[in-house]
Write a protein that holds these residues in place. Structure first.
Motif, PDB file in Angstrom:
ATOM      1  N   ASN A   6      -6.980   5.651  -3.504  1.00 12.64           N
ATOM      2  CA  ASN A   6      -5.916   6.422  -4.165  1.00 12.64           C
ATOM      3  C   ASN A   6      -5.463   5.840  -5.503  1.00 12.64           C
ATOM      4  OD1 ASN A   6      -5.295   8.450  -1.954  1.00 12.64           O
ATOM      5  ND2 ASN A   6      -4.953   6.561  -0.830  1.00 12.64           N
ATOM      6  N   TYR A   7      -6.185   4.861  -6.040  1.00 10.44           N
ATOM      7  CA  TYR A   7      -5.703   4.239  -7.278  1.00 10.44           C
ATOM      8  C   TYR A   7      -5.603   5.242  -8.418  1.00 10.44           C
ATOM      9  CZ  TYR A   7     -10.488   3.946  -9.190  1.00 10.44           C
ATOM     10  OH  TYR A   7     -11.729   4.232  -9.686  1.00 10.44           O
ATOM     11  N   ARG A   8      -6.478   6.244  -8.424  1.00  4.76           N
ATOM     12  CA  ARG A   8      -6.413   7.267  -9.462  1.00  4.76           C
ATOM     13  C   ARG A   8      -5.132   8.090  -9.336  1.00  4.76           C
ATOM     14  NH1 ARG A   8      -8.837   7.882 -14.360  1.00  4.76           N
ATOM     15  NH2 ARG A   8     -11.025   7.335 -14.296  1.00  4.76           N
ATOM     16  N   ASP A   9      -4.744   8.390  -8.108  1.00  3.60           N
ATOM     17  CA  ASP A   9      -3.517   9.162  -7.883  1.00  3.60           C
ATOM     18  C   ASP A   9      -2.278   8.363  -8.283  1.00  3.60           C
ATOM     19  OD1 ASP A   9      -4.672  11.552  -6.735  1.00  3.60           O
ATOM     20  OD2 ASP A   9      -5.164  10.324  -4.993  1.00  3.60           O
ATOM     21  N   LEU A  10      -2.387   7.058  -8.354  1.00  2.00           N
ATOM     22  CA  LEU A  10      -1.274   6.217  -8.789  1.00  2.00           C
ATOM     23  C   LEU A  10      -1.229   6.085 -10.307  1.00  2.00           C
ATOM     24  CD1 LEU A  10      -1.487   3.335  -6.137  1.00  2.00           C
ATOM     25  CD2 LEU A  10      -0.021   5.358  -6.108  1.00  2.00           C
ATOM     26  N   LEU A  49       2.752  -7.976  -7.642  1.00  2.00           N
ATOM     27  CA  LEU A  49       2.220  -6.639  -7.386  1.00  2.00           C
ATOM     28  C   LEU A  49       3.058  -5.837  -6.393  1.00  2.00           C
ATOM     29  CD1 LEU A  49      -1.568  -7.575  -7.153  1.00  2.00           C
ATOM     30  CD2 LEU A  49      -0.496  -6.195  -8.932  1.00  2.00           C
ATOM     31  N   SER A  50       4.273  -6.298  -6.101  1.00  4.17           N
ATOM     32  CA  SER A  50       5.104  -5.592  -5.114  1.00  4.17           C
ATOM     33  C   SER A  50       5.441  -4.171  -5.570  1.00  4.17           C
ATOM     34  CB  SER A  50       6.392  -6.379  -4.837  1.00  4.17           C
ATOM     35  OG  SER A  50       7.153  -6.542  -6.020  1.00  4.17           O
ATOM     36  N   LEU A  51       5.553  -3.954  -6.882  1.00  4.91           N
ATOM     37  CA  LEU A  51       5.822  -2.608  -7.395  1.00  4.91           C
ATOM     38  C   LEU A  51       4.651  -1.667  -7.096  1.00  4.91           C
ATOM     39  CD1 LEU A  51       7.442  -3.391 -10.875  1.00  4.91           C
ATOM     40  CD2 LEU A  51       8.595  -2.645  -8.790  1.00  4.91           C
ATOM     41  N   LEU A  52       3.449  -2.209  -7.145  1.00  7.99           N
ATOM     42  CA  LEU A  52       2.260  -1.416  -6.825  1.00  7.99           C
ATOM     43  C   LEU A  52       2.304  -0.957  -5.375  1.00  7.99           C
ATOM     44  CD1 LEU A  52      -0.655  -0.375  -7.261  1.00  7.99           C
ATOM     45  CD2 LEU A  52      -1.446  -2.685  -6.673  1.00  7.99           C
ATOM     46  N   TYR A  53       2.643  -1.881  -4.470  1.00  6.66           N
ATOM     47  CA  TYR A  53       2.694  -1.530  -3.048  1.00  6.66           C
ATOM     48  C   TYR A  53       3.793  -0.494  -2.776  1.00  6.66           C
ATOM     49  CZ  TYR A  53      -0.122  -5.769  -2.780  1.00  6.66           C
ATOM     50  OH  TYR A  53      -1.092  -6.708  -2.964  1.00  6.66           O
ATOM     51  N   ALA A  54       4.925  -0.656  -3.446  1.00 10.74           N
ATOM     52  CA  ALA A  54       6.020   0.293  -3.269  1.00 10.74           C
ATOM     53  C   ALA A  54       5.595   1.694  -3.733  1.00 10.74           C
ATOM     54  CB  ALA A  54       7.254  -0.169  -4.038  1.00 10.74           C
ATOM     55  N   LYS A  55       4.887   1.742  -4.849  1.00  9.00           N
ATOM     56  CA  LYS A  55       4.422   3.028  -5.377  1.00  9.00           C
ATOM     57  C   LYS A  55       3.369   3.642  -4.457  1.00  9.00           C
ATOM     58  CE  LYS A  55       3.175   5.135  -9.789  1.00  9.00           C
ATOM     59  NZ  LYS A  55       2.934   4.896 -11.230  1.00  9.00           N
ATOM     60  N   LEU A  56       2.511   2.794  -3.892  1.00 14.59           N
ATOM     61  CA  LEU A  56       1.470   3.268  -2.979  1.00 14.59           C
ATOM     62  C   LEU A  56       2.087   3.833  -1.709  1.00 14.59           C
ATOM     63  CD1 LEU A  56      -1.526   3.535  -2.272  1.00 14.59           C
ATOM     64  CD2 LEU A  56      -1.440   1.183  -1.391  1.00 14.59           C
ATOM     65  N   PHE A  57       3.085   3.131  -1.156  1.00 12.05           N
ATOM     66  CA  PHE A  57       3.748   3.601   0.064  1.00 12.05           C
ATOM     67  C   PHE A  57       4.502   4.908  -0.196  1.00 12.05           C
ATOM     68  CE2 PHE A  57       3.988  -1.083   1.484  1.00 12.05           C
ATOM     69  CZ  PHE A  57       2.679  -1.014   1.934  1.00 12.05           C
ATOM     70  N   LYS A  58       5.136   5.011  -1.362  1.00 13.90           N
ATOM     71  CA  LYS A  58       5.849   6.238  -1.721  1.00 13.90           C
ATOM     72  C   LYS A  58       4.874   7.399  -1.822  1.00 13.90           C
ATOM     73  CE  LYS A  58       8.822   8.299  -5.253  1.00 13.90           C
ATOM     74  NZ  LYS A  58       9.476   8.115  -6.580  1.00 13.90           N
TER      75      LYS A  58
END
Length: 235
Positions: free
Chosen positions: A24-28, A98-107
């Motif tokens: 899903n990296y593209r969707d992020l 990278l905690s912001l990345l994980y938060a965005k992924l979970f959202k």
């Protein structure tokens, strides 16, 4: 030769990355260069190594200025942030968090799941409207559509429960929503909320029917496969 290559491969270690990020990296909003940079940072973090941007630029075949642009892009997208840490010796150093990345992924995953749930709810609701129209053999009136909407969105009756109530009505050869509504209200009073609850209730009624039937009558007539119940007499 192969043994030496294998040992180098094993000694190099591995980076662990979630498939959620991989798929899903593209969707992020990440492009390939940003994603590879994240993998480079993850690799060093998991190995407990200090981040060396010169080393990463060489690994990615990028000039320092190009790597800097990719890094700034991640910071601007709030995928990455630079934080100051202190080591055991009291020396301060910068760390890429990278905690912001994980938060965005979970959202993103939560929003995707909510969309899937909403889509399934629409499909289930459509099956209710269509199922009733098929059994009634005619289009539903505006008042009937409003009643079904009330069941689904106000009373929150599960679509499967409404369809089972429809089945009960059809078995009793009654084709109106008031009759179905009485069934649903009766089930609500009995705390019947799922198809499994309905099945247990039917088995209970069947058992009661068989126990109250006289032995002679039981031998002279076949047992009905589904007990008939007059919902219009239910209190």
């Amino acid at each position: 030769m192969m043994d030496e290559i294998l040992m180098r491969y094993l000694d190099a270690g591995q980076v662990v990355v979630s498939n959620l990020l991989l798929y899903n990296y593209r969707d992020l909003g990440l492009d390939e260069s940003e994603f590879i940079l994240i993998l480079q940072l993850l690799s060093r973090d998991q190995q407990g190594k200090t981040v060396d941007l010169n080393e990463i630029s060489q690994a990615m075949h990028l000039q320092d200025s190009q790597l800097g642009e990719v890094l700034r892009g991640l910071l601007e997208k709030k995928i990455l942030r630079l934080v100051t840490k202190t080591d055991a010796a009291g020396k301060k150093y910068d760390k890429y968090d990278l905690s912001l990345l994980y938060a965005k992924l979970f959202k993103f995953q939560n929003e995707l799941q909510e969309k899937q749930v909403a889509k399934q709810a629409q499909t289930d609701a459509k099956s209710v409207y269509q199922g009733i129209e098929v059994e009634f053999g005619r289009p539903l009136s505006p008042m009937e559509l409003q009643t079904i909407d009330l069941w689904l969105n106000t009373e929150k009756y599960p679509p499967e429960l409404i369809l089972l109530a429809l089945k009960e009505a059809v078995l009793n050869q009654v084709y109106n929503l008031k009759y179905i509504d009485r069934i649903l209200l009766s089930w609500e009073k009995q705390n019947i909320k799922t198809s499994a609850d309905v099945l247990r209730n039917q088995q209970k009624r069947r058992h009661a029917f068989e126990n109250t039937e006289r032995p002679k009558e039981r031998g002279n007539r076949a047992k009905p496969s589904i007990p008939m119940y007059d919902w219009s007499k239910d209190d």
